[in-house]
Write a protein that holds these residues in place. Structure first.
Motif, PDB file in Angstrom:
ATOM      1  N   GLU A  67       0.830  -1.202   0.000  1.00 33.04           N
ATOM      2  CA  GLU A  67       0.000   0.000   0.000  1.00 33.04           C
ATOM      3  C   GLU A  67       0.866   1.255   0.000  1.00 33.04           C
ATOM      4  OE1 GLU A  67      -3.824   1.884   2.396  1.00 33.04           O
ATOM      5  OE2 GLU A  67      -3.144  -0.155   2.837  1.00 33.04           O
ATOM      6  N   ASP A 105       3.886   1.478  -1.234  1.00 26.22           N
ATOM      7  CA  ASP A 105       4.468   1.572  -2.582  1.00 26.22           C
ATOM      8  C   ASP A 105       3.472   2.203  -3.551  1.00 26.22           C
ATOM      9  OD1 ASP A 105       6.774   0.389  -1.670  1.00 26.22           O
ATOM     10  OD2 ASP A 105       6.296  -1.613  -2.434  1.00 26.22           O
ATOM     11  N   GLY A 106       2.186   1.833  -3.412  1.00 24.49           N
ATOM     12  CA  GLY A 106       1.166   2.400  -4.284  1.00 24.49           C
ATOM     13  C   GLY A 106       0.979   3.885  -4.055  1.00 24.49           C
ATOM     14  N   GLU A 140       3.971   5.698  -5.554  1.00 22.31           N
ATOM     15  CA  GLU A 140       3.861   5.719  -7.016  1.00 22.31           C
ATOM     16  C   GLU A 140       2.832   6.744  -7.478  1.00 22.31           C
ATOM     17  OE1 GLU A 140       2.860   2.684 -10.744  1.00 22.31           O
ATOM     18  OE2 GLU A 140       3.095   1.896  -8.709  1.00 22.31           O
ATOM     19  N   SER A 141       1.711   6.843  -6.760  1.00 25.67           N
ATOM     20  CA  SER A 141       0.656   7.789  -7.140  1.00 25.67           C
ATOM     21  C   SER A 141       1.088   9.234  -6.962  1.00 25.67           C
ATOM     22  CB  SER A 141      -0.603   7.532  -6.302  1.00 25.67           C
ATOM     23  OG  SER A 141      -1.127   6.249  -6.539  1.00 25.67           O
ATOM     24  N   ILE A 191      -5.890   0.465  -2.532  1.00 23.33           N
ATOM     25  CA  ILE A 191      -5.139   1.598  -2.012  1.00 23.33           C
ATOM     26  C   ILE A 191      -6.098   2.661  -1.498  1.00 23.33           C
ATOM     27  CG2 ILE A 191      -3.544   3.453  -2.637  1.00 23.33           C
ATOM     28  CD1 ILE A 191      -2.359   1.536  -4.708  1.00 23.33           C
TER      29      ILE A 191
END
Length: 361
Positions: free
Chosen positions: A88, A90-91, A94-95, A153
């Protein structure tokens, strides 16, 4: 325009107590100096206006120091629980594509944007000049918070300085805060229920005692001494009552939100005549948008509260929609349609303006 309220309190009430954490007391002045020192170090590290800073810290004072340091530079702090599952996190990274990720040595984050709080604080930049922002546009982003998404997420909520201030005005109309008040904060600062307490303290000039993470026995001891306000979710209140008696004589309000109050707990609130202010709201609305003192309006005890001033709530197709100056402009990279937030809450509004939530879609 919205004042830089930390700077304002430093200039106008420098010696007044702002934060209490364990054996440490911080006046508006002393905390402001900590914030400015860190802001100088972040400026030295190249942080600029509107850049995104992900803050992954567990220590509440360090977290708040980073939060307000970013704001002095016009950067956008993002408060995230460092204990979130790695996938989560990492997401989220990335976002957002943050310019900086501030964490501590104990957190293992693999990213080139990572800087460690302990190392930033060791940078000597006291001689470095810093141009403090004294006012913000109402729609400037104050921070980004994560909702507690049940699947996938969590959504990233953009809240402006105007959102936080409008929310405070509504709360102040209901509660009437005073600068002499002390507010016990035991809700995580990653959540709107926690960080909004600190922002209200800046606006009203009262002090906040941090008791994080929540430990029922510790909170109960503090609550029965010299506290005027506390915010809780229902499970926290249940744990406190399981530990002992709440001395409500000195308490102005126990603000309870985050989920519905179970019938057994509601009965205790009434039997013990606790000053519980039940509230309904969410991250997207900068905390509560409705509420009431249960024991003053027992005929409404099963409702979620009366709409606050400047809040517009509508029911369409059985679901609740909210609009007003405290409602977010949108999620990260996604604006609301017509400034209206369509919740997944199923509910109704009675002729007195009280909202009742019956479930989720």
């Amino acid at each position: 325009m919205i004042k830089n309220w930390l700077h304002y309190q430093y200039r106008n009430n420098p010696k007044s107590c702002f934060l209490i954490e364990k054996n440490n007391n911080f006046s508006f002045e002393s905390f402001y100096f900590l914030v400015v020192d860190l802001a100088k170090s972040l400026d030295y590290n190249g942080l600029r206006k509107n850049q995104i800073v992900l803050i992954l810290l567990t220590d509440p004072v360090s977290l708040l120091q980073c939060f307000f340091s970013c704001q002095q530079l016009g950067a956008i702090p993002v408060l995230v629980d460092p204990d979130k599952p790695s996938l989560e996190l990492d997401g989220i990274i990335e976002s957002l594509s943050p310019s900086l990720i501030i964490t501590s040595w104990s957190n293992k984050i693999n990213s080139k944007e990572v800087v460690f709080f302990e190392e930033i604080m060791s940078v000597k930049s006291s001689c470095r000049s810093l141009e403090i922002i004294e006012e913000y546009n109402v729609d400037d982003v104050c921070c980004i918070l994560c909702t507690s998404g049940s699947t996938g997420i969590a959504k990233l909520v953009r809240l402006s300085y105007g959102n936080f201030y409008s929310s405070f005005i509504n709360w102040n109309n209901e509660i009437n805060f005073e600068s002499k008040d002390r507010y016990l904060c035991c809700i995580s600062l990653y959540h709107i229920g926690g960080i909004s307490i600190v922002t209200r303290a800046l606006f009203a000039g009262f002090s906040v005692e941090l008791s994080l993470p929540f430990k029922a026995e510790e909170v109960l001891n503090k609550l029965n001494k010299s506290v005027d306000y506390i915010s809780l979710v229902p499970t926290m209140l249940s744990k406190l009552l399981d530990k002992g008696t709440i001395n409500s004589n000195s308490l102005n309000a126990i603000i309870v939100g985050g989920s519905n109050i179970p019938s057994e707990l509601l009965k205790k609130i009434i039997d013990y005549n606790l000053p519980v202010f039940k509230t309904y709201g969410m991250t997207e609305s900068s905390s509560g948008v409705a509420g009431f003192f249960i024991n003053k309006f027992l005929d409404k005890k099963h409702s979620s509260g009366r709409m606050f001033k400047d809040v517009e709530v509508k029911v369409k197709g059985g679901t609740i929609s909210i609009s007003g100056p405290m409602v977010m402009e949108g999620y990260f990279n996604q604006n609301l349609s017509n400034g209206t937030f369509h919740t997944d809450d199923i509910g109704s509004i009675d002729s007195d303006g009280y909202i009742t939530i019956n479930g989720r879609k």
